[in-house]
Design an enzyme around this catalytic site. Sequence first.
Site, PDB file in Angstrom:
ATOM      1  N   HIS A 248     -37.655  15.091 -28.013  1.00 40.43           N
ATOM      2  CA  HIS A 248     -37.976  14.220 -27.659  1.00 40.43           C
ATOM      3  C   HIS A 248     -39.539  14.456 -27.673  1.00 40.43           C
ATOM      4  O   HIS A 248     -40.544  13.799 -27.726  1.00 40.43           O
ATOM      5  CB  HIS A 248     -37.743  13.683 -25.570  1.00 40.43           C
TER       6      HIS A 248
ATOM      7  N   GLU B 265     -24.937   4.622 -26.685  1.00 41.20           N
ATOM      8  CA  GLU B 265     -25.312   6.092 -26.954  1.00 41.20           C
ATOM      9  C   GLU B 265     -23.812   7.111 -26.821  1.00 41.20           C
ATOM     10  O   GLU B 265     -24.527   8.430 -27.246  1.00 41.20           O
ATOM     11  CB  GLU B 265     -25.834   6.249 -25.864  1.00 41.20           C
TER      12      GLU B 265
ATOM     13  N   ASP C  13     -28.740   9.734 -29.710  1.00 44.75           N
ATOM     14  CA  ASP C  13     -28.101  10.558 -28.786  1.00 44.75           C
ATOM     15  C   ASP C  13     -26.333   9.843 -29.371  1.00 44.75           C
ATOM     16  O   ASP C  13     -25.275  10.886 -29.172  1.00 44.75           O
ATOM     17  CB  ASP C  13     -27.758   9.698 -27.492  1.00 44.75           C
TER      18      ASP C  13
ATOM     19  N   CYS D  49     -31.919   0.857 -31.259  1.00 43.68           N
ATOM     20  CA  CYS D  49     -33.250   1.595 -30.959  1.00 43.68           C
ATOM     21  C   CYS D  49     -33.004   3.268 -31.246  1.00 43.68           C
ATOM     22  O   CYS D  49     -34.356   3.321 -31.310  1.00 43.68           O
ATOM     23  CB  CYS D  49     -33.929   0.842 -29.303  1.00 43.68           C
TER      24      CYS D  49
HETATM   25  C1  PEP Z   1     -31.096   6.951 -28.891  1.00 41.52           C
HETATM   26  O1  PEP Z   1     -30.579   8.384 -27.954  1.00 41.52           O
HETATM   27  O2  PEP Z   1     -31.116   6.913 -30.277  1.00 41.52           O
HETATM   28  C2  PEP Z   1     -32.566   6.601 -28.187  1.00 41.52           C
HETATM   29  C3  PEP Z   1     -33.210   5.283 -29.010  1.00 41.52           C
HETATM   30  O3  PEP Z   1     -32.881   7.077 -26.840  1.00 41.52           O
HETATM   31  P1  PEP Z   1     -33.526   9.237 -26.635  1.00 41.52           P
HETATM   32  O4  PEP Z   1     -34.261   8.988 -28.113  1.00 41.52           O
HETATM   33  O5  PEP Z   1     -34.630   8.318 -25.722  1.00 41.52           O
HETATM   34  O6  PEP Z   1     -32.458   9.601 -26.149  1.00 41.52           O
HETATM   35 MG    MG Z   2     -31.280   8.195 -25.982  1.00 40.76          MG
END
Ligand code: PEP
Ligand code: MG
Length: 593
Positions: free
Chosen positions: A194, A436, A460, A507
């Site tokens: 993150h 995910e 994820d 995404c």
């Molecule tokens: C992902 O896991 O691809 C996602 C978009 O969520 P994050 O990166 O915030 O875990």
């Molecule tokens: Mg994620």
Amino acid sequence: MTAGRVLSGTGASDGIAIGPAHLLVPPVVVVEREISRDLVPSEVARLVAAVASTDEQLALLSVGLEAGHLHEGHLLLEAHRMMLRDDQIVGAARRLIESDEIAAEWAVRRVIDAIAATFGRMEDPYLRERGADIEAIGDRLLRTLLGLPEVLANHAPAPGTIGVGSILSPIDALHLPRSGMVGFAAERGGKTSHASIILRALEIPFVVGVRGLIAAVHPGGRLVVDGSLGDVIVNPDGDTIALYEQRRGRQRSRLEALKSRVTGPAASRDGVRIELSANIEAPSEVSGALEFGAESVGLFRTELLYLDRPELPSEEEQFQDAVAVLTALGGRTATFRTLDIGGEKLPLAVAVPGGANPSLGVRAMRFAFRRPDIFRTQLRALYRASAVGPLRIMFPLISGISELDEAQRLCAATAKELAREGAAFDRNLPIGVMIETPSAALSTDHLAESSSFFSIGTNDLIQYTFAADRENEDVAHLYHPLHPAILRLLKSAIDGASGARKPISICGDMAGDPAFTWVLLGLGLRSLSMSPRLIPAVRSIISASRLDEMEALAAHALTLRSETAVEDLVLGVMRERFPLELASAESRPISSS
Ligand code: PEP
Ligand code: MG
């Protein structure tokens, strides 16, 4: 070609930063220790003794500075002594020990974090600086309590510097750029952490996984951080710096060239419409996203409001945040993902049980189910905002139908409550699920019965498929977006959603890597959501491609048995056809990093 020592890592946020190094001091790690009632008086005594001892240290330093005619330093330390003795620190920590029956260091940590975060949010730069003072005092007090060696250097970061550390937390990634730091490099951490995502959103170069970094860097020494190639150059000479300045200029003009091609909605050469949306985390990012050509917000990560502060955000604040996004979007849709905390994203205001494997523990919806009060407040805010513009809600880390049903039940209860109160909201608000986990990817057809739409979170999904922590560079070699297992999971999710006539998007970071555009569209996706600055390159590829060639590549990839075979095939085609687009995204594909 480059004079200076080149250390290789993984590019986590594109661009080139040049500046003096600033060593980030790791914060004191505090174990969250509870104590029994009868130990409370001795714990309070420990606190009082540590405060007295810290005060003595400060007094000694202060006298030394005064004697050395460093009057400003002397005044600063005297101010620190006053703050240290203030009831807001000592008194608050004592009260926490007594009320929550916790160890002194945990109480101090909580108090300091809460005060520092409040200062950190203040508009006035002078007051914001006071937050750093509080943290410095807290750090010294904690070191005394825990018997740790003192850190002598004044470590407030200066504008124009490059932060170098062991690992960067999401909170560091949020806070440090505010002091004007221009780039970061860390020994640990992953491209999809993150902290990396936040720095990409802020367009600040970042390289992770650089072994031997801290030992090689001297505070104040020159550094180049090349977030595109994943290199850190220690002590570059003048020619090397000039070379990187030129490269930085070229990268910017390539991006501008692609941006200028943006006209109208994205479509392939043979007319297949593709929706390109933005992943963002703050309302202020909307206008930039629209400039890059985003049609909507495909992922709004809501947790930043929770991470950066000592108290939970109120319903009203979350409502205003969502309204600000919708207003800036002017009628375009925004998809809000509900709170995804836990794992490495830990809020200051609430305790999240860590467990031995935090990413496999209480995170995202698992936290929401444990704290329905917090979840309900967020849902109320989002539902109310849906009266202002097209809004969708999406749940993170759903592993199966029971969790989805429970989340839907909480949504229905919220809607009922708001209806009773006479509040305005969208009665047909679409509620979707992030794919995910492998379990969700393999049962999208079932989930489709209770879900209006899907979005695949590959960051994820990949981590959980390979059981390889996305934060841990020691297992980064296992993280392969083009692995046959991932392609099959993507296909399963896409087919499951399409069979049920439910829209599905992606995404995760895969969506924004131009090297993957053909495979993703060839597998059947028609909607991609990504970091806004990646949109121009992806759009340029789409408008120069036909669906049949993309489908042929995906079909061929699905027949191959190893990740290297798929990577050779896909990267070979994409590098040859789209050198400008792949170079402008300025990153190595995730697969080869
Ligand atoms: C992902 O896991 O691809 C996602 C978009 O969520 P994050 O990166 O915030 O875990
Ligand atoms: Mg994620």
